[in-house]
Design an enzyme around this catalytic site. Structure first.
Site, PDB file in Angstrom:
ATOM      1  N   ASP A   8      29.388  51.512  40.133  1.00 24.26           N
ATOM      2  CA  ASP A   8      30.155  50.948  39.020  1.00 24.26           C
ATOM      3  C   ASP A   8      29.403  51.307  37.743  1.00 24.26           C
ATOM      4  OD1 ASP A   8      32.034  49.318  37.576  1.00 24.26           O
ATOM      5  OD2 ASP A   8      30.558  47.703  37.525  1.00 24.26           O
ATOM      6  N   SER A   9      30.055  51.085  36.610  1.00 27.92           N
ATOM      7  CA  SER A   9      29.396  51.316  35.322  1.00 27.92           C
ATOM      8  C   SER A   9      28.210  50.369  35.159  1.00 27.92           C
ATOM      9  CB  SER A   9      30.396  51.089  34.196  1.00 27.92           C
ATOM     10  OG  SER A   9      30.853  49.741  34.238  1.00 27.92           O
ATOM     11  N   CYS A  71      34.917  50.286  40.697  1.00 29.05           N
ATOM     12  CA  CYS A  71      35.210  50.255  39.258  1.00 29.05           C
ATOM     13  C   CYS A  71      36.628  50.766  39.067  1.00 29.05           C
ATOM     14  CB  CYS A  71      34.210  51.165  38.539  1.00 29.05           C
ATOM     15  SG  CYS A  71      34.509  51.358  36.784  1.00 29.05           S
ATOM     16  N   GLU A 150      27.448  41.785  31.898  1.00 26.90           N
ATOM     17  CA  GLU A 150      26.253  42.641  31.879  1.00 26.90           C
ATOM     18  C   GLU A 150      25.043  41.888  31.321  1.00 26.90           C
ATOM     19  OE1 GLU A 150      25.594  45.820  33.073  1.00 26.90           O
ATOM     20  OE2 GLU A 150      27.526  45.528  34.043  1.00 26.90           O
ATOM     21  N   CYS A 182      39.401  44.476  36.742  1.00 32.12           N
ATOM     22  CA  CYS A 182      38.105  45.079  36.429  1.00 32.12           C
ATOM     23  C   CYS A 182      37.091  44.345  37.293  1.00 32.12           C
ATOM     24  CB  CYS A 182      37.790  44.890  34.948  1.00 32.12           C
ATOM     25  SG  CYS A 182      36.082  45.263  34.499  1.00 32.12           S
ATOM     26  N   HIS A 184      34.139  43.612  36.938  1.00 33.67           N
ATOM     27  CA  HIS A 184      33.246  42.660  36.260  1.00 33.67           C
ATOM     28  C   HIS A 184      33.851  41.250  36.238  1.00 33.67           C
ATOM     29  CE1 HIS A 184      31.071  46.185  34.821  1.00 33.67           C
ATOM     30  NE2 HIS A 184      30.142  45.389  34.323  1.00 33.67           N
TER      31      HIS A 184
HETATM   32  N1  DGL Z   1      33.808  47.436  36.125  1.00 33.63           N
HETATM   33  C1  DGL Z   1      34.653  48.384  35.458  1.00 33.63           C
HETATM   34  C2  DGL Z   1      36.081  48.318  36.022  1.00 33.63           C
HETATM   35  O1  DGL Z   1      36.315  47.820  37.110  1.00 33.63           O
HETATM   36  C3  DGL Z   1      34.771  48.350  33.957  1.00 33.63           C
HETATM   37  C4  DGL Z   1      33.634  48.046  33.083  1.00 33.63           C
HETATM   38  C5  DGL Z   1      33.413  49.058  31.988  1.00 33.63           C
HETATM   39  O2  DGL Z   1      34.143  49.101  30.986  1.00 33.63           O
HETATM   40  O3  DGL Z   1      32.487  49.818  32.180  1.00 33.63           O
HETATM   41  O4  DGL Z   1      36.981  48.789  35.393  1.00 33.63           O
END
Ligand code: DGL
Length: 222
Positions: A8-9, A71, A150, A182, A184
């Site tokens: 993931d990011s 992600c 984060e 998302c 997150h």
């Molecule tokens: N966790 C990422 C997702 O599921 C997005 C977070 C980001 O913008 O990096 O889209």
């Protein structure tokens, strides 16, 4: 023994990793958080493809057989390219769970929380057209949620205020399903639930994705 890689990011995708671990604690896993390049949400597609490719290379170096793109944004930008470039790797991607939300909605209004990159992607566009054409779909970018997670801020008054500002208008518009599009966002689920207070269903796909990974492992080992 199958080894499953996740990327993931940032730390968001651990929502998927944790769901998977609770289902398959014995399976070997590797997780890459590309925190150096987080967020992906507003980056150009080509950049996200490049970063995703780098994450996949690292996971393959670590001996992963299955790669979970934990992600939604990276899936939207890169899954087609990755599947083409690495035909021997089994990829699991993510997309906002619009289908179950649309099928179960009583008000005919659903909200999706995701990044701009996810909303721009082919998967989201196609699924919405297919399953939500008679539904009012409120697409809401919530990049500030990514920042909170984060920073490890997932509870408390300040977090609740930030979540309320974004979520209250969705409920007020009559949305009876709020899709966490998302990875997150499940980290903020408790606060989102507090704000929503039973007025809408929160759709968290983590467990469904974990089940899908489990099924793929079974196929892989046949
Ligand atoms: N966790 C990422 C997702 O599921 C997005 C977070 C980001 O913008 O990096 O889209």
């Amino acid at each position: 023994m199958t080894r499953v890689g996740f990327f993931d990011s940032g730390i968001g995708g651990t929502s998927i990793l944790n769901a998977f671990k609770s289902l398959c604690p014995e399976v070997d896993t590797v997780y890459i958080a590309d925190t150096e390049n987080c967020p992906y949400g507003n980056k150009p597609k080509e950049k996200i493809i490049e970063l995703s490719r780098r994450n996949v290379e690292k996971l393959l170096e670590k001996g992963c057989d299955i790669v979970v793109i934990a992600c939604n944004t990276a899936t939207a930008a890169a899954v087609d390219v990755l599947r083409e470039e690495y035909p021997d790797v089994v990829f699991v991607g993510m997309e906002p769970a619009v289908k179950p939300a649309a099928l179960n909605s009583k008000t005919g209004i659903i909200a999706v929380l995701a990044t701009q990159g996810t909303f721009n992607g082919r998967l989201y566009q196609e699924t919405s057209k297919r399953f939500a054409k008679d539904i009012t779909l409120i697409a809401t970018v919530a990049d500030e949620f990514v920042e909170l997670v984060e920073r490890g801020e997932t509870s408390g008054k300040k977090v609740e205020e930030i979540v309320r500002r974004r979520v209250e208008p969705l409920v007020a518009s009559g949305a009876d399903h709020i899709v966490l599009g998302c990875t997150h966002f499940p980290h903020l689920k408790k606060v989102i639930e507090q704000v929503v207070a039973g007025r809408a269903e929160i759709v968290d796909p983590s467990y469904a994705v974990a089940k899908r990974i489990k099924a793929l492992i079974a196929d892989f080992q046949k």
